[in-house]
Design an enzyme around this catalytic site. Structure first.
Site, PDB file in Angstrom:
ATOM      1  N   HIS A 124       0.823  -1.213   0.000  1.00 46.44           N
ATOM      2  CA  HIS A 124       0.000   0.000   0.000  1.00 46.44           C
ATOM      3  C   HIS A 124       0.861   1.269   0.000  1.00 46.44           C
ATOM      4  O   HIS A 124       0.369   2.350   0.312  1.00 46.44           O
ATOM      5  CB  HIS A 124      -0.925   0.012   1.215  1.00 46.44           C
ATOM      6  CG  HIS A 124      -1.749  -1.224   1.356  1.00 46.44           C
ATOM      7  ND1 HIS A 124      -2.592  -1.653   0.367  1.00 46.44           N
ATOM      8  CD2 HIS A 124      -1.830  -2.140   2.354  1.00 46.44           C
ATOM      9  CE1 HIS A 124      -3.178  -2.788   0.758  1.00 46.44           C
ATOM     10  NE2 HIS A 124      -2.726  -3.101   1.954  1.00 46.44           N
TER      11      HIS A 124
ATOM     12  N   HIS B 212      -6.971  -4.497  -1.422  1.00 51.07           N
ATOM     13  CA  HIS B 212      -6.303  -5.757  -1.768  1.00 51.07           C
ATOM     14  C   HIS B 212      -6.943  -6.363  -3.006  1.00 51.07           C
ATOM     15  O   HIS B 212      -6.752  -7.543  -3.297  1.00 51.07           O
ATOM     16  CB  HIS B 212      -6.394  -6.751  -0.614  1.00 51.07           C
ATOM     17  CG  HIS B 212      -6.001  -6.160   0.692  1.00 51.07           C
ATOM     18  ND1 HIS B 212      -6.916  -5.575   1.542  1.00 51.07           N
ATOM     19  CD2 HIS B 212      -4.795  -6.017   1.266  1.00 51.07           C
ATOM     20  CE1 HIS B 212      -6.265  -5.107   2.605  1.00 51.07           C
ATOM     21  NE2 HIS B 212      -4.989  -5.360   2.453  1.00 51.07           N
TER      22      HIS B 212
END
Lengths: 331, 331
Positions: B57, B219
């Site tokens: 991330h 995700h």
């Protein structure tokens, strides 16, 4: 085409509108000439610094207009040089008694537009000098250039002259400085994928699933060779050897190291590349005194990277460290 | 797999090594616990702010450690929560007399790891509070969460408590502040492509050439629905309506607007999205007082975006404007 786009013809104006809306007090968008300029420019007390090129390389150059960087950027359409009359009008809008400096990446279309724009502006009494950036060691001539291409190294030229011009440096000094920075700056890039030009709607060139293009240009133009995809370390080692051996950079040198993303590569991967490059430079006795990791000069949504080295001296470090305020920021 | 990678198992450690080499005086990398911390932490005079989550991330969270932001980040492997003993060791290393604040995005794996790590650290006499971020309006529960997911809005929670903790705020105050910021923050994202997990070597999920996933998680987990690719404006209008109607944000509100890239989307496209979102908010009578355009919370090399709104007040604006120093920077 997996891009955020409305009418492809409006890609550049819509982007410029977004930049202007996000920076209402510091930047001014002049739609007639596709131009982004500092809201407080021109100033009688400084040389105006102007860069122009095709769009698709953002943040270069429309997002690096601001105090300590460019006074204006006049982009063309995606991968197309700005029209010469836009160069003229930008130069007229930014003209100051101290003069105007054009910084032009060495691409034939950009050089022609800026040559003609300069000539026309000079006829109106404006003093202009031009410095060409040609940092790319990949190829001697290319499909789009005579001589070496100008790529991400333009950041360092702009940062240095932007800082010096804030301090009141005159046009002759800035020309010398820009040439000096360009002379100690070397870059090379490579692509994992092609970017997609919005108006075309398909990848700019074809690369197999297991292929990469070493020495790619920032428009996807061919580099040194196409070959099988290699590891991150092998890629960096080749870029570093090509760049370092060109100047050459030698043991004892202090350098700025830039790992530049080409638009579609996330910053996680850029730091993997950075770590290897840093360690390999140290192993050569070359000290990384300043580092830049991010997407500075892109090729639309191309996955890929470039590596730039700049040989530093104390003066140049001070100019790189000087304050600057541009549209691209995290905080 | 078109990524810069060596051994996929070393993806995270190599990235952390790169971050540490690029920030030698300000950050410290502790390989035993996969941890990045401020070199000058902990300080007896402030609460330590810790965030942890899966990697992939970036810049969240390992690249937003620094003065005015996180004191440490303890990432797991790509898309995997950090091991609970790493949470424990990070907490022990950062413990101060003023206490430790854990900021956790609402994902079940992260919450379990932080719950256990907190319990074990408390047994050693450390005072810890936890605040959960759950800004994603896309889905009520998800494949990876009970309740709403925590996504890019975590930036605002961290920025606010990071600034307040620099000013000496105590743990109770910071908990209240973090909850308050989370309560006025809403986000929603969407994907044009899937990211690729290095260890898997193939896209995380499949999307057709003409499809997009509205409400995607960071995700790649499913959102609201999959549908035909739409224009940039249509995408923003849907995200904005979903986000604005949730709090709801109303005419007269001042907001921070973030257009976040998910890793594979270039900044040119983000500014096209920004322009539309800004104009649509103005049309609703909502004033964009601060804006953030860039890749803040990504999903590897996913092409896509998210939109976050935060309802501002004067106190929060001051905290957002406070100085911060992190690894991700342009200058």
């Amino acid at each position: 085409m997996k891009k955020f786009v409305n009418d492809p013809k409006q890609y550049v104006p819509e982007m410029l509108t977004g930049i202007a809306l996000a920076n209402p007090t510091t930047l001014r968008y002049v739609p007639e000439y596709n131009l982004i300029m500092r809201a407080d420019a021109p100033s009688d007390k400084k040389v105006s610094i102007i860069q122009g090129s095709g769009s698709g390389h953002e943040p270069a150059h429309v997002m690096i207009v601001g105090r300590g960087m460019l006074d204006a950027a006049c982009p063309g359409d995606v991968f197309a040089a700005p029209p010469m009359d836009y160069v003229l009008e930008t130069t007229k809008l930014l003209a100051t008694p101290m003069g105007v400096l054009h910084i032009v990446n060495n691409y034939t279309g950009d050089r022609m537009a800026f040559d003609m724009g300069k000539e026309m502006a000079e006829a109106e009494g404006i003093r202009i000098e031009t410095v060409i950036v040609d940092d790319d060691v990949s190829v001697k001539d290319s499909t789009w250039t005579v001589g070496r291409r100008g790529v991400a190294g333009n950041f360092f030229v702009i940062k240095a002259v932007g800082a010096a011009s804030e301090q009141g440096a005159d046009l002759d000094h800035l020309v010398d400085l820009a040439k000096r920075v360009n002379s100690v700056t070397r870059s090379m890039g490579m692509a994992l994928t092609s970017g997609t030009v919005p108006a075309a709607g398909r990848p700019n060139f074809e690369l197999g699933d297991d292929e990469m293009e070493m020495g790619v240009g920032i428009h996807g133009e061919p580099g040194r060779r196409r070959e099988k995809l290699a590891s991150a370390n092998a890629i960096i080692d080749e870029l570093l050897e090509a760049v370092a051996s060109d100047l050459p950079f030698k043991s004892g040198d202090n350098v700025a190291l830039m790992i530049n993303g080409l638009g579609g590569t996330p910053i996680s991967e850029l730091y993997i590349l950075y770590g290897r490059a840093h360690q390999q430079l140290e192993a050569r006795g070359i000290k990384v005194q300043r580092n830049y990791v991010g997407s500075y000069c892109t090729s639309l949504d191309m996955a890929g990277c470039s590596l730039t080295l700049v040989r530093l001296d104390d003066d140049l470090v001070k100019l790189l460290d000087a304050p600057a305020e541009v549209a691209v920021r995290i905080f």
